[in-house]
Write an enzyme that holds these catalytic residues in place. Structure first.
Site, PDB file in Angstrom:
ATOM      1  N   LYS A 101       0.752  -1.112  -0.011  1.00  0.00           N
ATOM      2  CA  LYS A 101      -0.020  -0.020   0.008  1.00  0.00           C
ATOM      3  C   LYS A 101       0.870   1.437  -0.015  1.00  0.00           C
ATOM      4  CE  LYS A 101      -3.889  -2.548   0.011  1.00  0.00           C
ATOM      5  NZ  LYS A 101      -3.253  -3.800   0.172  1.00  0.00           N
ATOM      6  N   ASN A 102       0.100   2.359  -0.284  1.00  0.00           N
ATOM      7  CA  ASN A 102       1.028   3.645  -0.499  1.00  0.00           C
ATOM      8  C   ASN A 102       1.934   4.092   0.904  1.00  0.00           C
ATOM      9  OD1 ASN A 102      -0.878   3.657  -2.661  1.00  0.00           O
ATOM     10  ND2 ASN A 102      -1.275   5.872  -2.569  1.00  0.00           N
TER      11      ASN A 102
END
Length: 388
Positions: free
Chosen positions: A188-189
């Protein structure tokens, strides 16, 4: 060594902000490692500040957040929960583990999100909730979904695993329903290896959320001096995020705006650079509605066929580029056929997207984006002579 590590341009490369070790060192210095410590509380406060939710609960994974959310929603034996088939197994497992029945509907052609116009046909007297999954950090049509849910008395439980720093009409994903979840898996970011958060927006759920998170005990009230001892008062489980993980996550959350800005810029560069391939009819670029602010989590193309997608992935792999496909529809899986049902049984948009989707490398450290673009152009030139 993994395949990703051998790629000249890896599909994903978890970013570091530079403060992770400093904060982890502070945990070691303090000598307190279990959950609900200083860094856990700092993460909760930071998430509340960033998202605007009523209360955030950092937990051990996005999956744990989903399971905690379904427990709080009161999902039980035979309860039906409407969701897309185009999602990760955790979304459905959280319902199945409660004895509930995931009910799959099709997705939209443009965003690959839940098709809000398919919801009402799936509602039965046993339906208890609807789960919008915000694919790639692009919001579902939440106004319409919330309106339908309200008309039928359904809970809205957002799976915003992809959604950190993404918004719908100015509101952070995960804060538009009764509850929502975020994931901080390393893909994920913003990440902490494995982690997640439950965002509670309905004030009526807050007290019970504290109990469920603490193994069904009223330990939180004890720590706050409200009672002289704590005991088992409700169902629950061990969901707390430990302090080492929380310290890592806090560093990521503090740098999250910059990480997201970098990813959005790369997403835009892909989008502009690949316009000519779309005009030539070779691909379909992702679509972001005007009322959505995406977070650059995924850049996914739709090719024209499953065979073409397979060939493109192999072409990129042979040249050191880590492309990827994505979800296999849950409704067609062995477990999906056993535990769930689909309305209707065949979901054509879901099936087509799953067979044709191609995700390109996207992470804030990506420096060779134009190499990826050039290789895609080369793939189509060699395949059928476009641009020649």
């Amino acid at each position: 060594m993994t395949k990703a590590e051998t790629m000249a341009i890896p599909f994903s490369d978890p970013v570091l902000t530079g403060k992770e070790l400093e904060y982890i060192g502070e945990v070691f210095h303090r000598g307190r490692f279990a959950g609900d410590g200083r860094f856990s509380r700092l993460c909760a406060g930071k998430l509340e500040e960033l998202t605007g939710c009523r209360k955030a609960f950092p937990v051990s994974s996005g999956t744990s957040a989903l399971e905690m959310m379904m427990m709080l929603a009161g999902i039980g034996a035979g309860d039906e929960v409407i969701m897309p088939s185009f999602t990760f197994s955790s979304t459905a497992n959280a319902v199945v583990l409660r004895g509930g029945i995931p009910v799959f509907i099709d997705i939209r052609e443009d965003t690959l999100n839940m098709d809000e116009e398919k919801i009402e046909a799936a509602v039965t007297p046993r339906t208890k909730a609807v789960v919008p999954v915000h694919y790639g950090g692009v919001a579902c049509a939440m106004d319409r979904i919330s309106s339908i849910a309200a008309r039928h008395g359904l809970l809205v439980l957002e799976d915003a695993a992809h959604g950190i720093f993404a918004r719908y009409r100015g509101k952070h994903l995960g804060t538009l329903g009764h509850m929502g979840i975020l994931s901080f898996h390393e893909t994920k970011n913003v990440h902490c290896g494995e982690g997640g958060a439950l965002l509670v927006n309905d004030p009526g759920l807050l007290d019970r959320a504290e109990i469920v998170e603490e193994n069904g005990t009223d330990r939180r009230r004890f720590l706050q001096g409200e009672i002289s001892e704590y005991s088992w008062v409700d169902e629950g489980s061990s969901y707390l995020m430990n302090e080492v993980t929380a310290a890592f996550l806090l560093a990521q959350l503090e740098g999250g705006e910059a990480i997201t800005a970098a990813r959005r810029a790369l997403w835009t560069e892909y989008h502009e650079s690949l316009e000519s391939l779309e005009k030539a009819g070779c691909i379909r670029r992702p679509v972001v509605p005007r009322d959505c602010l995406h977070n650059g989590h995924i850049y996914a193309l739709l090719l024209r066929s499953s065979a073409e997608r397979k060939d493109a992935l192999e072409f990129l792999k042979e040249r050191g580029v880590g492309g990827a496909f994505h979800f296999i529809p849950l409704g067609t899986s062995k477990a999906g056929r056993c535990f769930c049902r689909s309305v209707p049984e065949f979901l054509p948009v879901t099936a087509g997207a799953s067979e044709r989707i191609l995700r390109l490398p996207l992470h804030s450290g990506l420096r060779d984006l134009q190499v990826v673009v050039s290789l895609l152009r080369k793939f189509f030139i060699e395949r059928e002579g476009v641009f020649s």
